[in-house]
Design a protein around this motif. Structure first.
Motif, PDB file in Angstrom:
ATOM      1  N   HIS A  18      66.670  40.190  24.957  1.00 39.45           N
ATOM      2  CA  HIS A  18      67.439  39.419  25.931  1.00 39.45           C
ATOM      3  C   HIS A  18      66.926  39.575  27.358  1.00 39.45           C
ATOM      4  N   TYR A  19      65.788  40.196  27.553  1.00 38.95           N
ATOM      5  CA  TYR A  19      65.247  40.360  28.893  1.00 38.95           C
ATOM      6  C   TYR A  19      64.543  39.077  29.325  1.00 38.95           C
ATOM      7  N   PRO A  20      64.531  38.780  30.629  1.00 40.51           N
ATOM      8  CA  PRO A  20      63.804  37.601  31.108  1.00 40.51           C
ATOM      9  C   PRO A  20      62.306  37.761  30.886  1.00 40.51           C
ATOM     10  N   ASP A  21      61.633  36.654  30.726  1.00 39.48           N
ATOM     11  CA  ASP A  21      60.196  36.642  30.480  1.00 39.48           C
ATOM     12  C   ASP A  21      59.466  36.457  31.804  1.00 39.48           C
ATOM     13  N   PHE A  22      58.790  37.507  32.269  1.00 34.70           N
ATOM     14  CA  PHE A  22      58.041  37.458  33.522  1.00 34.70           C
ATOM     15  C   PHE A  22      56.536  37.348  33.283  1.00 34.70           C
ATOM     16  N   SER A  23      56.132  36.993  32.081  1.00 33.56           N
ATOM     17  CA  SER A  23      54.704  36.944  31.772  1.00 33.56           C
ATOM     18  C   SER A  23      53.958  35.943  32.643  1.00 33.56           C
ATOM     19  N   ALA A  24      54.626  34.909  33.093  1.00 36.26           N
ATOM     20  CA  ALA A  24      53.966  33.913  33.940  1.00 36.26           C
ATOM     21  C   ALA A  24      53.525  34.495  35.270  1.00 36.26           C
ATOM     22  N   VAL A  25      54.161  35.578  35.702  1.00 37.38           N
ATOM     23  CA  VAL A  25      53.754  36.233  36.951  1.00 37.38           C
ATOM     24  C   VAL A  25      53.106  37.585  36.670  1.00 37.38           C
ATOM     25  N   GLY A  26      52.809  37.856  35.419  1.00 37.72           N
ATOM     26  CA  GLY A  26      52.005  39.033  35.089  1.00 37.72           C
ATOM     27  C   GLY A  26      52.760  40.300  34.769  1.00 37.72           C
ATOM     28  N   TYR A  27      54.069  40.203  34.428  1.00 35.66           N
ATOM     29  CA  TYR A  27      54.849  41.400  34.146  1.00 35.66           C
ATOM     30  C   TYR A  27      55.589  41.275  32.822  1.00 35.66           C
ATOM     31  N   GLN A  28      55.779  42.398  32.160  1.00 43.11           N
ATOM     32  CA  GLN A  28      56.536  42.450  30.924  1.00 43.11           C
ATOM     33  C   GLN A  28      57.627  43.511  31.055  1.00 43.11           C
ATOM     34  N   VAL A  29      58.859  43.103  30.852  1.00 41.74           N
ATOM     35  CA  VAL A  29      59.988  44.012  31.006  1.00 41.74           C
ATOM     36  C   VAL A  29      60.017  45.030  29.872  1.00 41.74           C
ATOM     37  N   ILE A  30      60.219  46.297  30.226  1.00 46.30           N
ATOM     38  CA  ILE A  30      60.342  47.382  29.244  1.00 46.30           C
ATOM     39  C   ILE A  30      61.809  47.645  28.922  1.00 46.30           C
ATOM     40  N   LYS A  31      62.602  47.790  29.964  1.00 46.55           N
ATOM     41  CA  LYS A  31      64.026  48.028  29.769  1.00 46.55           C
ATOM     42  C   LYS A  31      64.778  47.752  31.059  1.00 46.55           C
ATOM     43  N   GLU A  32      66.087  47.693  30.941  1.00 47.77           N
ATOM     44  CA  GLU A  32      66.943  47.533  32.114  1.00 47.77           C
ATOM     45  C   GLU A  32      67.257  48.906  32.676  1.00 47.77           C
ATOM     46  N   LEU A  33      67.103  49.068  33.986  1.00 47.45           N
ATOM     47  CA  LEU A  33      67.375  50.352  34.637  1.00 47.45           C
ATOM     48  C   LEU A  33      68.780  50.436  35.213  1.00 47.45           C
ATOM     49  N   GLY A  40      75.460  40.971  41.895  1.00 46.85           N
ATOM     50  CA  GLY A  40      74.492  40.017  41.396  1.00 46.85           C
ATOM     51  C   GLY A  40      73.089  40.579  41.335  1.00 46.85           C
ATOM     52  N   ARG A  41      72.955  41.874  41.039  1.00 44.56           N
ATOM     53  CA  ARG A  41      71.638  42.503  40.993  1.00 44.56           C
ATOM     54  C   ARG A  41      71.404  43.184  39.654  1.00 44.56           C
ATOM     55  N   ILE A  42      70.200  43.038  39.154  1.00 48.79           N
ATOM     56  CA  ILE A  42      69.763  43.748  37.952  1.00 48.79           C
ATOM     57  C   ILE A  42      68.394  44.341  38.245  1.00 48.79           C
ATOM     58  N   THR A  43      68.188  45.585  37.816  1.00 49.00           N
ATOM     59  CA  THR A  43      66.908  46.259  38.034  1.00 49.00           C
ATOM     60  C   THR A  43      66.255  46.526  36.694  1.00 49.00           C
ATOM     61  N   TYR A  44      64.974  46.150  36.583  1.00 45.70           N
ATOM     62  CA  TYR A  44      64.229  46.325  35.339  1.00 45.70           C
ATOM     63  C   TYR A  44      63.034  47.250  35.564  1.00 45.70           C
ATOM     64  N   LEU A  45      62.699  48.003  34.528  1.00 47.27           N
ATOM     65  CA  LEU A  45      61.417  48.695  34.473  1.00 47.27           C
ATOM     66  C   LEU A  45      60.462  47.787  33.720  1.00 47.27           C
ATOM     67  N   ALA A  46      59.280  47.584  34.271  1.00 45.92           N
ATOM     68  CA  ALA A  46      58.339  46.646  33.662  1.00 45.92           C
ATOM     69  C   ALA A  46      56.913  47.170  33.765  1.00 45.92           C
TER      70      ALA A  46
END
Length: 347
Positions: A18-33, A40-46
């Protein structure tokens, strides 16, 4: 603005996580921090796909708040300024991008939990944390104009197992200058916000000291940030000294000055606070003089007793000077009279 679909809430996004796909900008989400639903803020480790470098991606959702992106543009400019900073304990801002309704910051990742997590520190360790943050603030305040963090609180201070300290979340409070109501997202947390900011007065280099002092008091009293109001009296002054009798008077006095409601009564800047704190012994020595000084500090009536004591000593000195052998009876009678005069009978 990047035009691609991040599929927020789509179950097919990024496999089944269920994580957003950031591959278009070169990142892959590992988990939610972390998540701040109200803000309205979410922090991800990627991972950065090409370099495999771990980064932090902070997502800010503005879609439901305003269609005016001027505030975000100003925030982008602030980030560009912060990218010029070079301090080993300030995680670097690496990049930023936006999509319809969302704004993202890419930041250097530090493997260190925040002080917002339930952890206990020895008072000496708290002092070390304080000196580390003050060192960072000295660096920020040396810039022209000085940089004021505006959101120092336990959640924004990271400390690893070796007591390496990092200060995060810079520049967010700049959004409070805009008419759109974004201040609740970025302008600080109640209890940690200096009074001058709450009342719309100008901020100074002493403003961040208030927030740091409140954070340290939470650590020393093992108080969660959301319960900080329990440490305040009806006049919104911190009332913590009785909770920390094991700390030296000097350290408690230093903390008290850090959280003075009137910023003119605090230390003028981080350098002054650092210089005053460094030689202070954190724990009380247990010597009688410590208790005497503490009593004088907290009990105004002791000052009157001290004056009366001086009067007694002066009387004793006078009688000793005029004492002659054989005058013992008269001298003792005179001394008794003088003591009675000094301390009138309480009715």
């Amino acid at each position: 603005m990047i035009e691609f679909n991040l599929n927020h809430g789509d179950e097919s996004t990024n496999s089944c996580n269920h994580y957003p796909d950031f591959s278009a900008v070169g990142y892959q989400v590992i988990k939610e921090l972390g998540r701040n639903s109200e803000g309205g803020r979410i922090t991800y480790l990627a991972n950065h796909i090409n370099s495999q470098q771990k980064v932090v991606i902070k997502e800010f959702c503005f879609a439901d708040i305003t269609a005016d992106w001027s505030g975000v543009k100003a925030y982008e400019r602030e980030i560009q300024l912060l990218q010029l900073l070079n301090h080993p304990r300030i995680p670097r801002y690496l990049d930023s991008f936006e999509t319809p309704g969302f704004f993202y910051l890419i930041q250097e990742y530090k493997k260190a939990p925040s002080l917002g997590s339930k952890r206990c520190f020895h008072p000496e360790e708290v002092k070390q944390i304080a000196l580390s943050i003050l060192d960072i603030l000295v660096y920020l305040q040396q810039h022209i104009p000085a940089i004021i963090h505006r959101d120092i609180k336990p959640e924004n201070i990271l400390v690893d197992e070796k007591l390496n300290v990092y200060l995060v979340d810079f520049g967010l409070a700049k959004l409070q200058d805009f008419k759109i109501d974004l201040s609740t997202l970025v302008a600080g947390t109640p209890g940690f916000i200096p009074p001058e900011e709450q009342f719309g007065h100008g901020l100074t280099e002493a403003s961040d000291l208030y927030s740091l002092g409140a954070t340290l008091i939470c650590l020393l009293t093992n108080t969660h940030a959301k319960d900080i109001s329990k440490l305040m009296d009806d006049n919104y002054r911190f009332n913590f000294q009785k909770l920390l009798p094991h700390l030296s008077l000097s350290f408690r006095s230093w903390l008290k000055k850090m959280v003075e409601p009137n910023q003119k009564q605090r230390y003028a800047n981080a350098a002054d606070a650092f210089r005053e704190l460094k030689p202070i012994c954190v724990l009380a020595s247990g010597k009688k003089i410590d208790y005497l000084v503490s009593a004088i500090h907290h009990k105004e009536t002791i000052a009157m007793l001290g004056l009366a004591t001086l009067g007694i000593l002066a009387t004793l000195g006078t009688n000793l000077m005029v004492y002659q052998p054989g005058d013992a009876v008269n001298s003792n009678a005179q001394l008794k009279l003088n003591i009675t005069d000094t301390f009138p009978k309480v009715r």
